[in-house]
Design a protein around this motif. Structure first.
Motif, PDB file in Angstrom:
ATOM      1  N   TYR A 229       0.689  -1.188  -0.019  1.00  0.00           N
ATOM      2  CA  TYR A 229       0.108   0.012  -0.057  1.00  0.00           C
ATOM      3  C   TYR A 229       0.977   0.979  -0.096  1.00  0.00           C
ATOM      4  CZ  TYR A 229      -3.079  -3.526   1.974  1.00  0.00           C
ATOM      5  OH  TYR A 229      -4.032  -4.451   2.042  1.00  0.00           O
ATOM      6  N   ALA A 230       0.508   2.174  -0.593  1.00  0.00           N
ATOM      7  CA  ALA A 230       1.268   3.507  -0.424  1.00  0.00           C
ATOM      8  C   ALA A 230       0.280   4.743  -0.614  1.00  0.00           C
ATOM      9  CB  ALA A 230       2.082   3.751  -1.832  1.00  0.00           C
ATOM     10  N   TRP A 231       0.396   5.632  -0.122  1.00  0.00           N
ATOM     11  CA  TRP A 231      -0.342   6.984  -0.170  1.00  0.00           C
ATOM     12  C   TRP A 231       0.321   8.110  -0.068  1.00  0.00           C
ATOM     13  CZ3 TRP A 231      -1.046   2.769   3.459  1.00  0.00           C
ATOM     14  CH2 TRP A 231      -2.086   2.075   3.442  1.00  0.00           C
ATOM     15  N   ILE A 232      -0.149   9.059  -0.846  1.00  0.00           N
ATOM     16  CA  ILE A 232       0.121  10.438  -1.002  1.00  0.00           C
ATOM     17  C   ILE A 232      -0.623  11.188  -0.364  1.00  0.00           C
ATOM     18  CG2 ILE A 232       1.006  12.368  -2.434  1.00  0.00           C
ATOM     19  CD1 ILE A 232       1.825  10.409  -4.387  1.00  0.00           C
ATOM     20  N   LEU A 233      -0.429  12.050   0.898  1.00  0.00           N
ATOM     21  CA  LEU A 233      -1.285  12.650   1.593  1.00  0.00           C
ATOM     22  C   LEU A 233      -0.922  14.275   1.721  1.00  0.00           C
ATOM     23  CD1 LEU A 233      -1.282  10.254   4.926  1.00  0.00           C
ATOM     24  CD2 LEU A 233      -2.863  10.351   2.688  1.00  0.00           C
ATOM     25  N   SER A 234      -1.972  15.117   1.890  1.00  0.00           N
ATOM     26  CA  SER A 234      -1.569  16.433   1.721  1.00  0.00           C
ATOM     27  C   SER A 234      -2.479  17.146   2.936  1.00  0.00           C
ATOM     28  CB  SER A 234      -2.057  16.914   0.507  1.00  0.00           C
ATOM     29  OG  SER A 234      -1.594  18.395   0.283  1.00  0.00           O
ATOM     30  N   ARG A 235      -2.345  18.253   3.373  1.00  0.00           N
ATOM     31  CA  ARG A 235      -2.924  18.862   4.351  1.00  0.00           C
ATOM     32  C   ARG A 235      -3.888  19.729   3.661  1.00  0.00           C
ATOM     33  NH1 ARG A 235      -2.326  17.237   9.676  1.00  0.00           N
ATOM     34  NH2 ARG A 235      -0.144  17.523  10.180  1.00  0.00           N
ATOM     35  N   SER A 236      -3.822  19.869   2.247  1.00  0.00           N
ATOM     36  CA  SER A 236      -4.763  20.423   1.380  1.00  0.00           C
ATOM     37  C   SER A 236      -5.338  19.442   0.350  1.00  0.00           C
ATOM     38  CB  SER A 236      -4.159  21.434   0.578  1.00  0.00           C
ATOM     39  OG  SER A 236      -4.733  21.834  -0.500  1.00  0.00           O
ATOM     40  N   ARG A 237      -6.636  19.831   0.120  1.00  0.00           N
ATOM     41  CA  ARG A 237      -7.342  18.841  -0.924  1.00  0.00           C
ATOM     42  C   ARG A 237      -6.444  18.926  -2.129  1.00  0.00           C
ATOM     43  NH1 ARG A 237     -11.884  16.281   0.870  1.00  0.00           N
ATOM     44  NH2 ARG A 237     -13.111  17.434   2.293  1.00  0.00           N
ATOM     45  N   PHE A 238      -5.986  19.908  -2.592  1.00  0.00           N
ATOM     46  CA  PHE A 238      -5.374  20.191  -4.050  1.00  0.00           C
ATOM     47  C   PHE A 238      -4.075  20.792  -3.759  1.00  0.00           C
ATOM     48  CE2 PHE A 238     -10.095  20.914  -4.233  1.00  0.00           C
ATOM     49  CZ  PHE A 238     -10.321  19.758  -4.974  1.00  0.00           C
ATOM     50  N   PRO A 239      -2.861  19.603  -3.581  1.00  0.00           N
ATOM     51  CA  PRO A 239      -1.645  20.285  -3.383  1.00  0.00           C
ATOM     52  C   PRO A 239      -0.998  20.694  -4.754  1.00  0.00           C
ATOM     53  CG  PRO A 239      -1.731  17.855  -3.588  1.00  0.00           C
ATOM     54  CD  PRO A 239      -3.095  18.338  -3.521  1.00  0.00           C
ATOM     55  N   LEU A 240       0.090  21.236  -4.777  1.00  0.00           N
ATOM     56  CA  LEU A 240       0.493  22.019  -6.073  1.00  0.00           C
ATOM     57  C   LEU A 240       1.169  20.437  -6.884  1.00  0.00           C
ATOM     58  CD1 LEU A 240       2.971  24.704  -4.605  1.00  0.00           C
ATOM     59  CD2 LEU A 240       0.965  24.778  -5.933  1.00  0.00           C
ATOM     60  N   PRO A 241       0.970  20.556  -8.059  1.00  0.00           N
ATOM     61  CA  PRO A 241       1.292  19.171  -9.007  1.00  0.00           C
ATOM     62  C   PRO A 241       2.756  18.902  -8.602  1.00  0.00           C
ATOM     63  CG  PRO A 241       0.158  20.833 -10.562  1.00  0.00           C
ATOM     64  CD  PRO A 241       0.411  21.610  -8.922  1.00  0.00           C
ATOM     65  N   GLN A 242       3.850  19.884  -8.529  1.00  0.00           N
ATOM     66  CA  GLN A 242       5.140  19.552  -8.221  1.00  0.00           C
ATOM     67  C   GLN A 242       5.251  18.770  -6.871  1.00  0.00           C
ATOM     68  OE1 GLN A 242       4.174  22.719  -8.944  1.00  0.00           O
ATOM     69  NE2 GLN A 242       5.249  24.042  -7.494  1.00  0.00           N
ATOM     70  N   THR A 243       4.599  19.222  -6.109  1.00  0.00           N
ATOM     71  CA  THR A 243       4.469  18.435  -4.596  1.00  0.00           C
ATOM     72  C   THR A 243       4.170  16.816  -4.843  1.00  0.00           C
ATOM     73  OG1 THR A 243       4.064  20.247  -3.550  1.00  0.00           O
ATOM     74  CG2 THR A 243       3.453  18.417  -2.347  1.00  0.00           C
ATOM     75  N   VAL A 244       2.969  16.580  -5.737  1.00  0.00           N
ATOM     76  CA  VAL A 244       2.686  15.310  -6.128  1.00  0.00           C
ATOM     77  C   VAL A 244       3.836  14.500  -6.808  1.00  0.00           C
ATOM     78  CG1 VAL A 244       0.787  13.905  -6.965  1.00  0.00           C
ATOM     79  CG2 VAL A 244       0.278  15.895  -5.817  1.00  0.00           C
TER      80      VAL A 244
END
Length: 182
Positions: free
Chosen positions: A140-155
């Motif tokens: 399993y792997a998850w990318i999580l953010s404090r914002s619903r819409f993080p910057l594309p470069q963050t993802v």
């Protein structure tokens, strides 16, 4: 020969998961991980397939309990209804604070929940892997953010980190976060 039969019996159970032949890798985790800074709400931005998340607007909320364990409250919108799952996270070894264990039932063992990286304010990358008889692994792997819409470069950074650590993200899917905040 009996191990082959066992694997064949287990394959339907992991079909909705991400599995690969061989044992789990050992990716590097967040050094000097601070559980207190990690607490709070995280939105799921992307994940490897699993059988327990089928909805959208998926988020996780972490809170410290009086007994020192961490309350994990996951929620998702599925078929126009909010469903939640409450679990418990623990730090089994204080020498490796970023390697937590999470369980959503008193009857199941703690599953790995490894924080590979986080800045606590915008991004967290989490990985979990379980060996099955050292023949194959369920990941399993998850990318999580404090914002619903993080910057594309963050993802992009998060995905690159997973790949550098030897984790196959070819089946990773973005989570629909087009939702109203609760």
């Amino acid at each position: 020969m009996s191990a082959v039969y066992l694997v064949l019996l287990l394959l339907p159970l992991v079909s909705a998961q991400t599995f690969h032949w061989g044992p789990c890798p050992s990716p590097a985790v967040q050094p000097s991980f601070d559980v207190q800074k990690y607490l709070g709400r995280w939105y799921e931005i992307a994940r490897l397939p699993n059988s327990f998340e089928r909805g959208k607007c998926i988020e996780a909320n972490y809170a410290l309990r009086k007994d020192g364990t961490i309350r994990v409250l996951n929620s998702q919108l599925y078929k126009d209804k909010v469903s939640t799952a409450e679990g418990t996270a623990v730090v089994p070894d204080t020498r490796e604070m970023a390697k937590l264990g999470v369980s959503f039932s008193y009857f199941t063992p703690y599953s790995p929940y490894w924080v590979l990286t986080t800045d606590y304010t915008s991004l967290a990358v989490v990985y979990s892997c379980t060996d099955v008889l050292r023949l194959f692994r369920v990941e399993y792997a998850w990318i999580l953010s404090r914002s619903r819409f993080p910057l594309p470069q963050t993802v992009r950074y998060a995905k690159e980190l997973l790949v550098r650590e030897g984790i196959d993200i070819s089946r990773m899917k973005a989570t629909d976060q087009n939702c109203k905040d609760n």
